[in-house]
Write a protein that holds these residues in place. Structure first.
Motif, short mmCIF file in Angstrom:
data_model
loop_
_atom_site.label_atom_id
_atom_site.label_comp_id
_atom_site.label_asym_id
_atom_site.label_seq_id
_atom_site.Cartn_x
_atom_site.Cartn_y
_atom_site.Cartn_z
N TYR A 527 0.84 -1.21 0.00
CA TYR A 527 0.00 0.00 0.00
C TYR A 527 0.87 1.25 0.00
N VAL A 528 1.91 1.27 0.84
CA VAL A 528 2.78 2.45 0.93
C VAL A 528 3.45 2.73 -0.40
N ILE A 529 3.96 1.68 -1.06
CA ILE A 529 4.67 1.86 -2.32
C ILE A 529 3.71 2.25 -3.44
N TRP A 530 2.57 1.55 -3.52
CA TRP A 530 1.63 1.79 -4.61
C TRP A 530 1.02 3.19 -4.54
N ASN A 531 0.64 3.62 -3.33
CA ASN A 531 -0.02 4.91 -3.17
C ASN A 531 0.94 6.04 -2.81
N ARG A 532 2.19 5.67 -2.55
CA ARG A 532 3.20 6.66 -2.16
C ARG A 532 2.73 7.50 -0.98
N GLU A 533 2.10 6.84 -0.04
CA GLU A 533 1.69 7.48 1.21
C GLU A 533 2.67 7.06 2.30
N PHE A 534 3.53 7.96 2.67
CA PHE A 534 4.59 7.64 3.62
C PHE A 534 4.28 8.19 5.02
N THR A 535 2.98 8.34 5.31
CA THR A 535 2.57 8.76 6.65
C THR A 535 2.40 7.50 7.49
N PHE A 536 3.36 7.23 8.36
CA PHE A 536 3.34 6.00 9.14
C PHE A 536 2.53 6.16 10.44
N PHE A 537 2.28 7.42 10.82
CA PHE A 537 1.43 7.68 11.98
C PHE A 537 0.79 9.04 11.79
N ASN A 538 -0.51 9.11 11.99
CA ASN A 538 -1.24 10.35 11.72
C ASN A 538 -0.86 11.51 12.63
N GLY A 539 -0.39 11.18 13.85
CA GLY A 539 -0.06 12.23 14.81
C GLY A 539 -1.24 12.55 15.70
N PHE A 540 -1.01 12.69 16.99
CA PHE A 540 -2.09 12.88 17.95
C PHE A 540 -2.90 14.15 17.66
N LYS A 541 -2.24 15.21 17.22
CA LYS A 541 -2.94 16.47 16.97
C LYS A 541 -3.78 16.42 15.69
N ASN A 542 -3.41 15.53 14.78
CA ASN A 542 -4.09 15.48 13.48
C ASN A 542 -5.23 14.47 13.44
N ILE A 543 -5.39 13.69 14.47
CA ILE A 543 -6.43 12.66 14.48
C ILE A 543 -7.81 13.30 14.54
N ASP A 544 -8.68 12.87 13.65
CA ASP A 544 -10.05 13.39 13.60
C ASP A 544 -10.88 12.69 14.67
N LEU A 545 -11.29 13.45 15.69
CA LEU A 545 -12.04 12.87 16.80
C LEU A 545 -13.55 13.10 16.69
N ASP A 546 -14.00 13.71 15.61
CA ASP A 546 -15.40 14.11 15.53
C ASP A 546 -16.22 13.38 14.46
N HIS A 547 -15.64 13.12 13.30
CA HIS A 547 -16.41 12.44 12.25
C HIS A 547 -16.85 11.06 12.72
N GLY A 548 -18.14 10.79 12.56
CA GLY A 548 -18.66 9.48 12.93
C GLY A 548 -19.14 9.39 14.36
N ARG A 549 -19.01 10.48 15.13
CA ARG A 549 -19.49 10.47 16.50
C ARG A 549 -21.00 10.33 16.52
N LYS A 550 -21.49 9.51 17.44
CA LYS A 550 -22.94 9.28 17.54
C LYS A 550 -23.66 10.57 17.93
N ALA A 551 -23.07 11.32 18.86
CA ALA A 551 -23.69 12.58 19.30
C ALA A 551 -22.87 13.75 18.75
N VAL A 552 -23.50 14.61 18.03
CA VAL A 552 -22.80 15.75 17.43
C VAL A 552 -22.57 16.84 18.46
N ASP A 553 -23.58 17.10 19.32
CA ASP A 553 -23.48 18.15 20.33
C ASP A 553 -22.77 17.58 21.55
N LEU A 554 -21.47 17.84 21.65
CA LEU A 554 -20.67 17.28 22.73
C LEU A 554 -21.05 17.86 24.09
#
Length: 582
Positions: A527-554
């Protein structure tokens, strides 16, 4: 012809419309007869993507969130999936291979260790699934919390696991039937069971839930009955009136092959627990995931303690590890150790009844494997990791192409009629042997990263409707434990009990025991070679914590969680204790 009034037309539309869960597109039931309705139900249920200027990744996230999978699974379904979902041939037949390799004490310890690791894993997974009840569950979590490359590798790792388990279970069904009649070709019995599984999956998630509710009920009742019977037989209450006690723990012994024998049965024991995570995979098709999944996660403790450990203990007390009827693998065993123990006691008819129960478990696991694999392939396609055709979901919420691929692969079960079935399944199981271990370890890692991302982004567990009883400490225990199991399996693969003289045979032996690990990393690197995506870890600050949440109003969610915890704290200790574990 009398024309309907406007009011009648509106009433008719209200009665015959059905809104696809998570989608803004209504499904209008056609009125052209049952055959027309049947054909129409197989048409695609499309999903509206809202918003302008969205990236491809954001569109994929919306598709996952708005999946038109029907929410047909109720609390009772989730409860029985959690309690009896993984009780199958891994326990009823595979425990014989464990007993033969590690002895009764080694088998009990291996099941206890894997069970404790799995308990903390399901707790961690329950927390994630309640927060993000998405189709594909942990396949999506790997992409979100680690990297897309790791999500691709682990998603296909899990899909391949279930792809192989389906034909494997059907072959075991043919083998169990031979207990009564070995004259008829196993392929004939495979055809019957295969047809039943196809029929069940025709009804989608609802069919899976109802079938699993019935199968799990049968399995739970039979396990409880066997444990009671085992206690009676060990105490000398059987037809032979022979007090057994710990007889077989002394002769031939409690362990076989010492510490290496214990290490050799970890993976077989893990295979017996495979499917425990299914309750979280079904989150997207659950009516009320917030209430159902926590209860289902807690039920794992009781299943591990009561059903697995006590039944394995009884088998170890009633069957010596040198019994010739025990096989070296699940498909080579001549009989289940549960059946052997009943036969040794001189009880008539009951061995046949228990074999019928084992056939029910084969149907159950085959049903679960079709469900699990199809939903995983669907999730992979929605993330862009598989051809787009597999994103097709019909108006009844059935992922038709993904289910067809799973069932087509199940046709490998007809190898049961071949003389080479053992050799073929050795290699198929080699690919999947460690899949469950790596899936569970990755779930623990995702939970640890999720909690750390909450902290780094200035958020906390007060916005979580359910939190793991064991917290991140449990996830660290699970992650380290799974690494230990992988290390033990490497030792067994490199230096087996009997080292072959031929170098080719040595390599084959190693690969059959450890092939799953390099396969996963081949997926990752490809996958890394074919897509040339060399992000091995998204990073704690970059992680999306909201998409897909059951409750939108936190803010509302935080208030609800605070009120629930205050109510919990106000209850008597015995009520709190019961609700923590049940």
């Amino acid at each position: 012809m009398i024309e309907k009034s406007s009011a009648e037309k509106i009433a008719f539309e209200v009665e015959t419309s059905e809104v696809c869960e998570g989608s803004s597109i209504p499904y209008d039931q056609p009125s052209g007869g049952w055959w027309y309705n049947l054909k129409d139900s197989f048409k695609r249920a499309d999903v509206d993507i809202t918003g302008e200027g969205l990236t491809d990744h954001e569109k994929q996230l919306q598709k996952i969130e708005k999946s038109p999978l029907k929410k047909n699974l109720k609390n009772r379904h989730l409860q029985m999936i959690a309690i009896g979902g993984s009780i199958g041939t891994g326990l009823f037949v595979g425990s014989g291979a464990c007993l033969q390799a590690g002895g009764p004490a080694g088998t009990f310890i291996a099941y206890a260790v894997i069970g404790s690791l799995l308990f903390v894993t399901v707790q961690s997974l329950g927390e994630l699934a309640v927060a993000y009840p998405l189709s594909g569950a942990f396949s999506v979590y790997n992409s979100r919390f680690v990297s897309r490359a790791w999500g691709f590798a682990m998603g296909w790792n899990y899909a391949i696991q279930w792809l192989v388990i389906l034909p494997f279970e059907l072959v075991v069904a043919g083998m169990v039937i031979q207990y009564w009649n070995d004259k008829i070709s196993p392929a004939a019995w495979v055809s019957i069971f295969y047809s039943l599984i196809v029929f069940i999956n025709f009804f989608g998630g609802k069919g899976y839930g109802e079938a699993e509710f019935f199968f799990s009920s049968v399995k739970v009742i039979s396990i409880i009955g066997y444990i009671i019977l085992g206690i009676i037989l060990v105490s000398g209450g059987g037809p032979n009136h022979e007090f057994i006690g710990g007889k077989y723990w002394h002769n031939p012994g409690a362990f076989r092959h010492g510490f290496k024998g214990l290490c050799s049965v970890f993976v077989t024991a893990a295979f017996g627990f495979a499917g425990t995570e299914m309750c979280a995979l079904a989150a997207a098709e659950t009516v009320d995931a917030r209430k159902s999944i926590p209860k289902a996660s807690k039920q794992v403790f009781w299943r591990i303690t009561l059903f697995f450990l006590l039944s394995v203990l009884m088998v170890g007390l009633l069957v010596p590890y040198n019994d010739s009827r025990l096989g070296t693998s699940s498909y080579s065993a001549k009989a289940s150790p549960f059946v052997i123990s009943i036969s040794n006691a001189g009880i008539k008819v009951l061995p046949s009844i228990f074999n019928v129960i084992i056939l029910f478990t084969v149907l159950s696991v085959g049903n679960s494997s079709t469900y699990g694999c199809s939903r995983t392939i669907l999730s992979l396609a929605e993330q862009g990791f598989a051809p787009k055709i597999f994103t097709y979901i019909d108006k009844k919420g059935r992922p038709i192409p993904a289910t067809i691929v799973t069932l087509v692969f199940g046709l490998l079960s007809f190898l049961a009629a071949s003389d080479k079935q053992g050799e073929v399944f050795d290699w198929l199981l080699a690919i999947t042997g460690l899949c469950a271990i790596m899936t569970w370890g990755s779930i623990c890692a995702c939970h640890i990263i999720f909690r750390k991302a909450l902290t780094v982004q200035g958020r906390g567990t007060d916005e979580l409707a359910f939190t793991s009883i064991t917290g991140t400490i449990g996830s660290w225990y699970g992650l380290i434990g799974y690494f230990g199991v992988l290390a033990a399996q490497f030792w067994i693969a490199a230096w087996p009990f009997q080292l072959a003289d031929n170098i080719g045979d040595r390599i084959a032996t190693f690969l059959q025991a450890y092939l799953a690990v390099p396969v996963v990393f081949c997926f990752y690197i490809a996958y890394v070679i074919w897509n040339r995506e060399f992000t091995f870890f998204n990073g704690f600050k970059n992680i999306d914590l909201d998409h897909g949440r059951k409750a939108v109003d936190l803010d509302v969610l935080r208030q609800e969680v605070a009120e629930e915890r205050a109510y919990f704290a106000s209850q008597p200790w015995w009520w709190r204790w019961y609700n923590i574990w049940c």
